[in-house]
Write an enzyme that holds these catalytic residues in place. Sequence first.
Site, PDB file in Angstrom:
ATOM      1  N   ARG A 102       0.916  -1.306   0.005  1.00 57.69           N
ATOM      2  CA  ARG A 102       0.054  -0.074   0.192  1.00 57.69           C
ATOM      3  C   ARG A 102       0.711   1.350   0.008  1.00 57.69           C
ATOM      4  O   ARG A 102       0.482   2.474  -0.683  1.00 57.69           O
ATOM      5  CB  ARG A 102      -0.910  -0.097   1.351  1.00 57.69           C
ATOM      6  CG  ARG A 102      -1.866   1.219   1.246  1.00 57.69           C
ATOM      7  CD  ARG A 102      -3.016   0.823   0.217  1.00 57.69           C
ATOM      8  NE  ARG A 102      -2.693   1.282  -1.041  1.00 57.69           N
ATOM      9  CZ  ARG A 102      -3.339   1.297  -2.234  1.00 57.69           C
ATOM     10  NH1 ARG A 102      -4.081   0.259  -2.175  1.00 57.69           N
ATOM     11  NH2 ARG A 102      -3.091   1.762  -3.511  1.00 57.69           N
ATOM     12  N   LYS A 137       2.365  25.007  -3.609  1.00 55.66           N
ATOM     13  CA  LYS A 137       0.943  24.544  -3.247  1.00 55.66           C
ATOM     14  C   LYS A 137       1.249  22.912  -3.179  1.00 55.66           C
ATOM     15  O   LYS A 137       0.599  22.235  -3.990  1.00 55.66           O
ATOM     16  CB  LYS A 137      -0.305  24.883  -4.158  1.00 55.66           C
ATOM     17  CG  LYS A 137      -0.476  26.336  -4.031  1.00 55.66           C
ATOM     18  CD  LYS A 137      -1.545  26.870  -4.931  1.00 55.66           C
ATOM     19  CE  LYS A 137      -1.616  28.385  -4.904  1.00 55.66           C
ATOM     20  NZ  LYS A 137      -2.837  28.778  -5.792  1.00 55.66           N
ATOM     21  N   LYS A 169       4.094  39.686  -2.469  1.00 56.47           N
ATOM     22  CA  LYS A 169       2.992  39.654  -3.223  1.00 56.47           C
ATOM     23  C   LYS A 169       2.192  40.909  -2.699  1.00 56.47           C
ATOM     24  O   LYS A 169       2.643  41.646  -1.944  1.00 56.47           O
ATOM     25  CB  LYS A 169       2.243  38.289  -2.473  1.00 56.47           C
ATOM     26  CG  LYS A 169       2.957  36.976  -3.310  1.00 56.47           C
ATOM     27  CD  LYS A 169       2.662  35.878  -2.790  1.00 56.47           C
ATOM     28  CE  LYS A 169       1.453  35.237  -3.858  1.00 56.47           C
ATOM     29  NZ  LYS A 169       1.046  33.878  -3.936  1.00 56.47           N
ATOM     30  N   GLU A 197       4.921  40.228  -7.762  1.00 57.00           N
ATOM     31  CA  GLU A 197       3.333  39.830  -8.301  1.00 57.00           C
ATOM     32  C   GLU A 197       2.641  41.176  -8.611  1.00 57.00           C
ATOM     33  O   GLU A 197       2.574  42.072  -7.574  1.00 57.00           O
ATOM     34  CB  GLU A 197       2.582  39.160  -7.364  1.00 57.00           C
ATOM     35  CG  GLU A 197       1.134  38.834  -7.653  1.00 57.00           C
ATOM     36  CD  GLU A 197       0.630  37.966  -6.552  1.00 57.00           C
ATOM     37  OE1 GLU A 197       0.636  36.710  -6.592  1.00 57.00           O
ATOM     38  OE2 GLU A 197      -0.294  38.643  -5.745  1.00 57.00           O
ATOM     39  N   ASP A 218      -0.146  38.558 -12.457  1.00 60.09           N
ATOM     40  CA  ASP A 218      -1.179  37.722 -11.632  1.00 60.09           C
ATOM     41  C   ASP A 218      -2.973  37.935 -12.059  1.00 60.09           C
ATOM     42  O   ASP A 218      -3.386  39.000 -12.029  1.00 60.09           O
ATOM     43  CB  ASP A 218      -1.385  37.899 -10.255  1.00 60.09           C
ATOM     44  CG  ASP A 218      -2.114  37.233  -9.451  1.00 60.09           C
ATOM     45  OD1 ASP A 218      -2.057  35.923  -9.541  1.00 60.09           O
ATOM     46  OD2 ASP A 218      -2.959  37.511  -8.421  1.00 60.09           O
TER      47      ASP A 218
END
Length: 282
Positions: A102, A137, A169, A197, A218
């Site tokens: 597994r 991510k 950002k 960004e 973006d």
Amino acid sequence: MSFSLDRFDLDAFIHSTFAEDLGEGGDITSASVIPETARFSGVMDSRDAITVAGLSIAEAFFRALDPDVEIERLVADGDSVPAGTDLMKLTGLARAMLTAERSALNTVQHLSGIATMTRGYVDEIADTGVTLLDTRKTIPGLRALEKYATRMGGAQNHRMGLWDAAMIKDNHIAVAGSVGEAVRRAVDAGIDEIIVEVDRPDEIEPALEAGATRLLLDNMPPEMLRSSVEQIGDRVPTEASGGVTLGSINEIAKTGVDFISVGRLTQSAPAADIGLDFAEID
């Protein structure tokens, strides 16, 4: 065959995975049902067309419990194969193989799913000269493996973490007061690579004047992307990001950007349908 990745400890990964799965009592099913000396032969195969990733790690799981297991890899990581392809043949102690099954399958299914989705995006922009990037991510603890899988699918890695490049950002800009001030602070800190960004064309010139080395455009629609790329020219590389799908990536690539980053490669890729069938050896 040895397998190594920067910032990834294969032995520790295998140990922690088995510790989670076996707990205090071990594999009580295999221990009670399978004779200690029984041997199995098995084939790992793909039920779907996939791009393969993770076979070396699967092999390490099996070898950790049966060092003498015989393993023949029939394809290599990065290969794109049709449905029904045999990936790996194994022969060894039945208990060990069932206990490791597994963990080995979960890893190959997850990483091959990422590689397969990535290959689909790479193929969509193959005629454009644009480079596909992944993002941060990723599932905590699995970043090195998941970013390895995107490379097997044909993408390049974006930042590996918060340490290898600055990415300014909207929240950084809000705290700093302006895009120019945020970039200047990064420059003053001696950071070599400063990605900024921007989501509006009026942020481009202040970012460039302050010292940005790449602009991440973006969530811009294609026409805004195209005009922004023209405005930037060859001063710094450009990257499109935000809401990119398989259906939209080719149009985005044709705006002239250098890179396109896609978070869903690691965030949303479904597991590949891969199985492992065993038969007892007489």
